[in-house]
Design a protein around this motif. Structure first.
Motif, PDB file in Angstrom:
ATOM      1  N   PHE A 138      -5.028 -10.540   0.936  1.00  0.00           N
ATOM      2  CA  PHE A 138      -5.325 -12.107  -0.006  1.00  0.00           C
ATOM      3  C   PHE A 138      -4.989 -11.779  -1.476  1.00  0.00           C
ATOM      4  CE2 PHE A 138      -7.328 -15.550  -2.325  1.00  0.00           C
ATOM      5  CZ  PHE A 138      -6.961 -16.856  -1.855  1.00  0.00           C
ATOM      6  N   MET A 139      -5.033 -10.281  -2.404  1.00  0.00           N
ATOM      7  CA  MET A 139      -4.903 -10.215  -3.767  1.00  0.00           C
ATOM      8  C   MET A 139      -3.189 -10.271  -3.606  1.00  0.00           C
ATOM      9  SD  MET A 139      -5.036  -6.846  -5.727  1.00  0.00           S
ATOM     10  CE  MET A 139      -5.949  -6.728  -4.705  1.00  0.00           C
ATOM     11  N   ALA A 140      -2.531  -9.409  -2.199  1.00  0.00           N
ATOM     12  CA  ALA A 140      -0.908  -9.683  -2.079  1.00  0.00           C
ATOM     13  C   ALA A 140      -0.235 -11.444  -2.084  1.00  0.00           C
ATOM     14  CB  ALA A 140      -0.635  -8.477  -1.046  1.00  0.00           C
ATOM     15  N   LEU A 141      -1.532 -11.827  -1.234  1.00  0.00           N
ATOM     16  CA  LEU A 141      -1.014 -13.603  -0.900  1.00  0.00           C
ATOM     17  C   LEU A 141      -0.852 -14.169  -2.548  1.00  0.00           C
ATOM     18  CD1 LEU A 141      -0.270 -15.647   0.905  1.00  0.00           C
ATOM     19  CD2 LEU A 141      -2.679 -16.090   0.651  1.00  0.00           C
ATOM     20  N   LYS A 144       2.279 -12.543  -4.265  1.00  0.00           N
ATOM     21  CA  LYS A 144       3.609 -12.728  -3.745  1.00  0.00           C
ATOM     22  C   LYS A 144       3.869 -14.257  -4.550  1.00  0.00           C
ATOM     23  CE  LYS A 144       4.736  -8.640  -1.199  1.00  0.00           C
ATOM     24  NZ  LYS A 144       4.058  -8.120   0.568  1.00  0.00           N
ATOM     25  N   ARG A 145       3.162 -14.555  -3.461  1.00  0.00           N
ATOM     26  CA  ARG A 145       3.127 -16.216  -3.611  1.00  0.00           C
ATOM     27  C   ARG A 145       3.055 -16.821  -4.056  1.00  0.00           C
ATOM     28  NH1 ARG A 145       5.691 -13.816  -0.100  1.00  0.00           N
ATOM     29  NH2 ARG A 145       7.244 -15.155  -1.322  1.00  0.00           N
ATOM     30  N   PHE A 146       1.932 -16.855  -5.383  1.00  0.00           N
ATOM     31  CA  PHE A 146       1.125 -17.789  -5.998  1.00  0.00           C
ATOM     32  C   PHE A 146       1.864 -16.992  -7.833  1.00  0.00           C
ATOM     33  CE2 PHE A 146      -0.223 -18.631  -2.717  1.00  0.00           C
ATOM     34  CZ  PHE A 146      -0.581 -20.403  -2.608  1.00  0.00           C
ATOM     35  N   LYS A 147       2.362 -15.840  -8.113  1.00  0.00           N
ATOM     36  CA  LYS A 147       2.342 -15.355  -9.224  1.00  0.00           C
ATOM     37  C   LYS A 147       0.443 -15.463  -9.954  1.00  0.00           C
ATOM     38  CE  LYS A 147       6.446 -14.253  -8.295  1.00  0.00           C
ATOM     39  NZ  LYS A 147       6.431 -13.708  -7.128  1.00  0.00           N
ATOM     40  N   ALA A 148      -0.608 -15.126  -9.045  1.00  0.00           N
ATOM     41  CA  ALA A 148      -1.922 -15.447  -9.807  1.00  0.00           C
ATOM     42  C   ALA A 148      -2.645 -13.930  -9.817  1.00  0.00           C
ATOM     43  CB  ALA A 148      -2.645 -16.427  -8.922  1.00  0.00           C
ATOM     44  N   ALA A 149      -2.447 -12.969  -9.572  1.00  0.00           N
ATOM     45  CA  ALA A 149      -3.365 -11.986  -9.299  1.00  0.00           C
ATOM     46  C   ALA A 149      -2.897 -11.121 -10.359  1.00  0.00           C
ATOM     47  CB  ALA A 149      -2.277 -10.790  -8.041  1.00  0.00           C
ATOM     48  N   PRO A 150      -4.104 -10.195 -11.210  1.00  0.00           N
ATOM     49  CA  PRO A 150      -3.430  -9.462 -12.565  1.00  0.00           C
ATOM     50  C   PRO A 150      -2.945  -8.380 -12.543  1.00  0.00           C
ATOM     51  CG  PRO A 150      -6.052  -9.261 -11.110  1.00  0.00           C
ATOM     52  CD  PRO A 150      -5.170 -10.233 -10.309  1.00  0.00           C
ATOM     53  N   ALA A 151      -2.970  -7.271 -13.635  1.00  0.00           N
ATOM     54  CA  ALA A 151      -1.629  -6.419 -13.787  1.00  0.00           C
ATOM     55  C   ALA A 151      -2.259  -5.265 -12.590  1.00  0.00           C
ATOM     56  CB  ALA A 151      -1.204  -6.309 -15.261  1.00  0.00           C
ATOM     57  N   GLY A 152      -2.146  -4.244 -11.707  1.00  0.00           N
ATOM     58  CA  GLY A 152      -1.728  -3.332 -11.108  1.00  0.00           C
ATOM     59  C   GLY A 152      -2.346  -4.210  -9.368  1.00  0.00           C
ATOM     60  N   TRP A 153      -1.766  -5.323  -9.711  1.00  0.00           N
ATOM     61  CA  TRP A 153      -2.455  -6.104  -7.970  1.00  0.00           C
ATOM     62  C   TRP A 153      -1.114  -4.864  -7.148  1.00  0.00           C
ATOM     63  CZ3 TRP A 153       1.456  -8.322  -4.954  1.00  0.00           C
ATOM     64  CH2 TRP A 153       2.061  -8.131  -4.747  1.00  0.00           C
ATOM     65  N   GLU A 154      -0.374  -5.292  -7.232  1.00  0.00           N
ATOM     66  CA  GLU A 154       1.113  -4.033  -6.323  1.00  0.00           C
ATOM     67  C   GLU A 154      -0.056  -3.167  -5.512  1.00  0.00           C
ATOM     68  OE1 GLU A 154       1.829  -5.401  -9.553  1.00  0.00           O
ATOM     69  OE2 GLU A 154       3.522  -6.226  -8.887  1.00  0.00           O
ATOM     70  N   GLN A 155      -0.373  -2.153  -6.549  1.00  0.00           N
ATOM     71  CA  GLN A 155      -0.907  -1.231  -6.229  1.00  0.00           C
ATOM     72  C   GLN A 155      -2.640  -0.939  -5.817  1.00  0.00           C
ATOM     73  OE1 GLN A 155       0.829  -1.878  -9.639  1.00  0.00           O
ATOM     74  NE2 GLN A 155       2.283  -0.837  -9.129  1.00  0.00           N
ATOM     75  N   ALA A 156      -3.227  -1.840  -5.784  1.00  0.00           N
ATOM     76  CA  ALA A 156      -4.472  -2.236  -5.514  1.00  0.00           C
ATOM     77  C   ALA A 156      -4.444  -3.375  -4.188  1.00  0.00           C
ATOM     78  CB  ALA A 156      -4.956  -3.339  -6.632  1.00  0.00           C
ATOM     79  N   SER A 157      -3.207  -3.581  -3.705  1.00  0.00           N
ATOM     80  CA  SER A 157      -3.255  -4.734  -2.582  1.00  0.00           C
ATOM     81  C   SER A 157      -2.347  -3.203  -2.190  1.00  0.00           C
ATOM     82  CB  SER A 157      -2.699  -5.480  -2.381  1.00  0.00           C
ATOM     83  OG  SER A 157      -1.054  -5.407  -3.326  1.00  0.00           O
ATOM     84  N   ASP A 158      -2.035  -2.517  -2.086  1.00  0.00           N
ATOM     85  CA  ASP A 158      -0.726  -1.516  -1.038  1.00  0.00           C
ATOM     86  C   ASP A 158      -1.865  -0.843   0.229  1.00  0.00           C
ATOM     87  OD1 ASP A 158       0.880  -0.356  -0.636  1.00  0.00           O
ATOM     88  OD2 ASP A 158       0.059   1.510  -0.403  1.00  0.00           O
ATOM     89  N   PRO A 159      -0.920  -1.249   1.539  1.00  0.00           N
ATOM     90  CA  PRO A 159       0.359  -1.832   1.366  1.00  0.00           C
ATOM     91  C   PRO A 159       1.355  -2.732   1.773  1.00  0.00           C
ATOM     92  CG  PRO A 159      -0.508  -1.099   4.197  1.00  0.00           C
ATOM     93  CD  PRO A 159      -1.151  -0.592   2.538  1.00  0.00           C
ATOM     94  N   PHE A 160       0.382  -3.210   0.816  1.00  0.00           N
ATOM     95  CA  PHE A 160       0.233  -5.788   1.951  1.00  0.00           C
ATOM     96  C   PHE A 160       1.115  -6.029   0.360  1.00  0.00           C
ATOM     97  CE2 PHE A 160      -3.781  -4.323   4.442  1.00  0.00           C
ATOM     98  CZ  PHE A 160      -2.752  -4.802   5.029  1.00  0.00           C
ATOM     99  N   GLY A 161       1.042  -5.342  -0.558  1.00  0.00           N
ATOM    100  CA  GLY A 161       1.584  -5.938  -1.994  1.00  0.00           C
ATOM    101  C   GLY A 161       2.993  -5.249  -2.100  1.00  0.00           C
TER     102      GLY A 161
END
Length: 194
Positions: A138-141, A144-161
């Motif tokens: 959901f964080m990756a969603l 990726k799709r809404f540009k609505a996650a805070p800084a660091g979301w890519e790492q926190a949502s790995d591998p889905f980010g």
């Protein structure tokens, strides 16, 4: 919220998910043991049923105001919103209650007020029905799709980010992406059985 999503073939349901953050969260909650398209089409159908039966919209406070039997009836009406309508109606009620209680009925506060990806992951995992993977997806969603996650979301949502892979609903931007997601899930299941 505005995003490039293709979570269901129904354009009205996709547009609804863009406009209703709680609906998007409910779709993610329902995305287990049924096809993804059915899970993410269900919030729009639930919204329609709420309007027909009660003149209400799909919001956390609306769900909390219903008693359990009313919500189960809405989930069970044909076509059922999930293959386990009673259990998912209960989970939906608990999810709505958490948002009303902890976020003053503002679903977007979950991510808009999170200072980091790690904090958002923690907030999502605290929601009923959201384990580690579902929270990360959901964080990756959101990212990726809404540009609505805070800084660091890519790492926190790995591998889905990861931006170079198509593996989950976070990557559902077109019918072709949806097919790629299906293929990825099938290959993962096959590898797990081998």
């Amino acid at each position: 919220m505005n995003g490039d999503i293709y979570l269901t073939p129904d354009p009205d349901a996709n547009n609804y998910l863009k406009e209703n953050p709680f609906g998007l969260l409910v779709g993610m909650l329902l995305d287990q043991q049924i096809p993804m398209e059915r899970a993410f089409g269900a919030p729009y159908l639930l919204h329609t049923r709420l309007q027909q039966h009660y003149g209400k919209t799909l919001e956390p406070a609306t769900i909390v105001a219903l008693d359990e039997e009313q919500l189960i009836a809405l989930f069970s009406e044909k076509p059922a919103l999930h293959r386990f309508p009673k259990a998912m109606a209960t989970k939906c009620h608990l999810l709505a209650d958490r948002i009303v209680t902890d976020y003053h009925s503002e679903t977007t506060a979950i991510w808009e007020e999170a200072p980091s990806g790690e904090e958002l992951l923690s907030r999502l995992q605290a929601l009923n029905g959201f384990g580690a993977d579902k929270a990360k997806i959901f964080m990756a969603l959101l990212g990726k799709r809404f540009k609505a996650a805070p800084a660091g979301w890519e790492q926190a949502s790995d591998p889905f980010g990861r931006t170079n892979e198509v593996r989950s609903v976070a990557d559902a931007s077109s019918p072709e992406a949806l097919e790629q997601i299906r293929n990825f899930k099938a290959s993962m299941k096959a590898a797990a059985k081998a």
